[in-house]
Design an enzyme around this catalytic site. Structure first.
Site, PDB file in Angstrom:
ATOM      1  N   ASP A  13       5.225  -5.381  -9.653  1.00  0.00           N
ATOM      2  CA  ASP A  13       5.322  -3.946  -9.417  1.00  0.00           C
ATOM      3  C   ASP A  13       4.097  -3.509  -8.620  1.00  0.00           C
ATOM      4  OD1 ASP A  13       6.441  -1.358  -9.712  1.00  0.00           O
ATOM      5  OD2 ASP A  13       5.052  -0.935 -11.337  1.00  0.00           O
ATOM      6  N   ASP A  15       2.699   0.303  -8.260  1.00  0.00           N
ATOM      7  CA  ASP A  15       1.901   1.327  -8.939  1.00  0.00           C
ATOM      8  C   ASP A  15       1.585   0.896 -10.366  1.00  0.00           C
ATOM      9  OD1 ASP A  15       1.761   3.420  -6.905  1.00  0.00           O
ATOM     10  OD2 ASP A  15       3.928   3.550  -7.160  1.00  0.00           O
TER      11      ASP A  15
END
Length: 259
Positions: A13, A15
């Site tokens: 991922d 963020d």
């Protein structure tokens, strides 16, 4: 229980794992550098559909993270891939930004508000009541409802913002129709991403900062999962879920030597 195969491919991922509020998380640059040097297949994923992969490449590079365009996978790209598989050359009414509209243009979709095959709801910072009203009427008229991701809030420097999932709930209330979510935690996003880099779930790992999207999607796609504590999840939060990540680590820096 059979021992897992060595990790050959990595999905992470963005963020909360690589960056936080526009600043790289310590260790993120070393992790990306190690991935590139090892020539292992990898993808940086985001449920945010606002930006194109090229936009995100430029934004990350300004932060000191050099992630090639082909190694970025967004919920907009996953949504477009899904629609291309389901109904090639179709039509859609889109609420969203360039990330979503560009992905649909690239697969040959026509964007229209005249009897579209789909209403596609993506992320935008300027949701308009007029656009939502049009979406409700088109869905009531027979358009199928697709949403890029179920995230109800998104981060900003000022605090949480209403996100796609919250707007989807409003449209669902008005139409009685639930959307199909293409992004995390739907394992479809992970599987299409793995296919894009020629990887297999048995030898792949997913790194994320959220139990309900990253870890769940990785788990359901059959991957090893790593939860980092630099985002939204605390060690106490982990115990509240009926499933667990393969391993919990403090940050991406702890995984550099695993590559």
């Amino acid at each position: 229980m059979a021992e897992r195969k060595p990790i050959e491919s990595w999905l992470t991922d963005m963020d909360g794992v690589l960056i936080h509020e526009g600043v790289p998380i310590p260790g993120a640059d070393a992790f990306i550098k190690k991935l590139k040097e090892s020539e292992r297949p990898f993808l940086v994923l985001t449920n945010n559909s606002i930006y194109t992969a090229r936009d995100l490449h430029a934004r990350l590079k300004r932060m000191g993270l050099d992630v090639p365009v082909e190694n970025i996978w967004t919920s907009a790209l996953a949504t477009a891939q899904f629609l291309d598989d389901q109904r090639p050359g179709g039509t859609a009414y889109v609420i969203g930004e360039a990330g979503m509209t560009t992905a649909l243009h690239d697969i040959g979709y026509v964007l229209t508000d005249h009897e579209p095959d789909y209403v596609v709801l993506g992320e935008t910072r300027t949701y308009s009541f007029e656009a939502m009203t049009k979406a409700v009427r088109l869905i009531n008229g027979g358009a199928r409802f697709i949403c890029t991701n179920p995230d109800e809030t998104g981060p900003s420097t000022e605090g949480p913002l209403p996100a796609t999932g919250a707007v989807a709930a409003l449209i669902t209330k008005a139409t009685g129709k639930k959307p199909y979510f293409a992004g995390k935690p739907n394992p479809l996003m992970m599987r299409t991403g793995l296919n894009a880099i020629g990887a297999h779930s048995e030898t792949s790992a997913m790194i994320g900062d959220r139990m309900d999207t990253d870890v769940l999607a990785g788990l359901e796609a059959g991957m090893m999962t790593f939860l980092v504590l630099t985002g939204l999840t605390t060690p106490e939060d982990v115990e509240r879920y009926p499933y667990r990540p393969s391993k919990v680590v403090d940050s991406i820096a702890d995984l550099v030597d695993r590559v």
